[in-house]
Write an enzyme that holds these catalytic residues in place. Structure first.
Site, mmCIF file in Angstrom:
data_model
loop_
_atom_site.group_PDB
_atom_site.id
_atom_site.type_symbol
_atom_site.label_atom_id
_atom_site.label_comp_id
_atom_site.label_asym_id
_atom_site.label_seq_id
_atom_site.Cartn_x
_atom_site.Cartn_y
_atom_site.Cartn_z
ATOM 1 N N ARG A 30 33.546 51.815 48.155
ATOM 2 C CA ARG A 30 32.926 53.185 47.577
ATOM 3 C C ARG A 30 33.719 53.863 46.603
ATOM 4 O O ARG A 30 33.176 54.367 45.562
ATOM 5 C CB ARG A 30 32.941 54.123 48.879
ATOM 6 N N THR A 31 34.972 54.043 46.568
ATOM 7 C CA THR A 31 35.880 54.839 45.659
ATOM 8 C C THR A 31 35.809 54.403 44.368
ATOM 9 O O THR A 31 35.415 54.859 43.491
ATOM 10 C CB THR A 31 37.192 55.162 46.480
ATOM 11 N N LYS A 82 52.581 39.420 38.555
ATOM 12 C CA LYS A 82 53.633 38.693 37.807
ATOM 13 C C LYS A 82 54.971 39.160 38.004
ATOM 14 O O LYS A 82 55.929 38.954 37.506
ATOM 15 C CB LYS A 82 53.118 38.260 36.373
ATOM 16 N N ARG A 101 44.641 54.019 42.776
ATOM 17 C CA ARG A 101 44.893 53.734 44.404
ATOM 18 C C ARG A 101 46.103 52.893 44.376
ATOM 19 O O ARG A 101 46.014 51.732 43.841
ATOM 20 C CB ARG A 101 43.518 53.371 44.862
ATOM 21 N N HIS A 116 43.988 61.557 49.769
ATOM 22 C CA HIS A 116 42.777 61.247 49.063
ATOM 23 C C HIS A 116 41.840 62.336 48.487
ATOM 24 O O HIS A 116 40.940 62.635 49.365
ATOM 25 C CB HIS A 116 42.266 60.304 50.203
HETATM 26 N N1 ASP Z 1 38.221 54.654 52.539
HETATM 27 C C1 ASP Z 1 39.329 55.561 53.001
HETATM 28 C C2 ASP Z 1 40.665 55.540 52.264
HETATM 29 O O1 ASP Z 1 40.724 54.989 51.352
HETATM 30 C C3 ASP Z 1 39.307 55.496 54.400
HETATM 31 C C4 ASP Z 1 39.677 54.361 55.274
HETATM 32 O O2 ASP Z 1 40.002 53.250 54.393
HETATM 33 O O3 ASP Z 1 39.758 54.175 56.362
HETATM 34 O O4 ASP Z 1 41.716 56.038 52.731
#
Ligand code: ASP
Length: 319
Positions: free
Chosen positions: A64-65, A92, A114, A142
């Protein structure tokens, strides 16, 4: 999209919700509203980020993100590059900072990161010249998830202040929970955490929330039920006796949901573990579940964030 004078948003980075003022959160949500409408048109393209470069740097998996940031960037006219850990020199042995400095030399305008380490986004923001957006750092924050959750709630209920929101499940490992707690309490909602003691952080009591270990009591008369994924990948040791027992006590099914307000909204940030923290019937109930809408709101929120943050970037660089 009609041209409007953009509201001022004072920050260049979005590293977390903690510390944002209620009116800053409102500015981001109001701007996101405009993009919800824009994204429902056939022509979704804008020139707001034309010439700008967005790099998605994902050291943890994401559906999703990452897609949402990619779409958001492209719809605003930016060039978007996606990088995952397996495709970088981190594999590496290069450090996060070396990778960041290498990317920085290519003059991106936005880095969306991320990473499994809490604080990674903040560290990065101190080293690079562009805007940095935290797309999830360890169990810390987040922020765009909390914003899209807030937008979903605000559109359904017309407000955030005064609502009672239950955040249920693996709060301990959840950056989504932390960002939501900061946002919802800042905006005047009342938050209840519903979890077994093993899945609550020691600091929970100081977060201005109510704590419940009994899910039926925790859900009593709430307006919103926000479920969290059981983050097995972050657990070292055993936090729950078994997944089956977890579902029995903390899985959201129709019987437990009946304790909430009759029109209570069900939310989940995804990815869902069906049959672990949420029953399929509840997750797919179009009258109760806002889970797909959350995904739609995500793109709009990320467009608003990209637009408002990049306004603080210089147009001409001398170095
Ligand atoms: N997608 C959200 C996160 O990256 C929630 C999850 O992974 O449970 O934190």
């Amino acid at each position: 999209m009609t041209a409007v004078a953009l509201p001022t948003y004072p920050h260049r980075h979005l590293l977390g919700i903690e510390g944002l003022k209620p009116d800053e959160i409102t500015v981001l949500l109001d701007r996101s509203e405009a993009y919800v409408e824009q994204n429902r048109q056939i022509d979704k393209k804008q020139n707001v980020l034309r010439g700008r470069t967005l790099i998605n740097l994902f050291f943890e998996n994401s559906t999703r993100t990452r897609t949402s940031f990619e779409l958001a960037g492209k719809r605003l006219g930016a060039d978007v590059i996606n990088m995952s850990e397996s495709g970088t020199s981190v594999k590496k042995g290069e450090t996060l900072i070396d990778t960041a400095m290498t990317l920085n030399a290519m003059r991106p305008d936005v880095l969306v990161i991320r990473h499994s380490a809490s604080g990674a986004a903040e560290l990065l923001s101190q080293k690079v010249d562009c805007s940095v957006i935290n797309a999830g750092d360890g169990s810390h924050e987040h922020p765009t998830q909390a914003l899209l959750d807030a937008l979903t709630i605000r559109r359904r209920r017309g407000r955030l202040a005064g609502l009672v929101v239950a955040i249920c499940g693996d709060v301990l490992h959840s950056r989504v929970a932390r960002s939501n707690i900061h946002l919802l309490t800042a905006m005047g909602a009342r938050v209840r955490l519903v979890a077994p003691p093993t899945l609550l952080p020691a600091s929970a009591a100081e977060m201005g929330v109510e704590i419940h270990h009994d899910m039926r009591k925790g859900l009593k008369d709430v307006d919103i039920v926000m479920m969290l994924r059981l983050q097995l990948e972050r657990m070292q040791g055993s936090f729950v006796p078994s997944v089956r027992e977890y579902f029995h006590f903390y899985g959201l099914d129709a019987e437990k949901l009946a304790f909430a307000k009759p029109d209570a909204l069900v939310m989940h940030p995804g990815p869902m573990n069906r049959g672990v923290e949420i029953d399929t019937e509840v997750a797919d109930d179009i009258h109760r579940s806002a889970i797909r809408e959350q995904v739609e709101m995500g793109v709009a929120v990320r467009m608003a964030c990209l637009e408002l943050l990049t306004r603080h970037l210089p147009n001409i660089r001398t170095t």
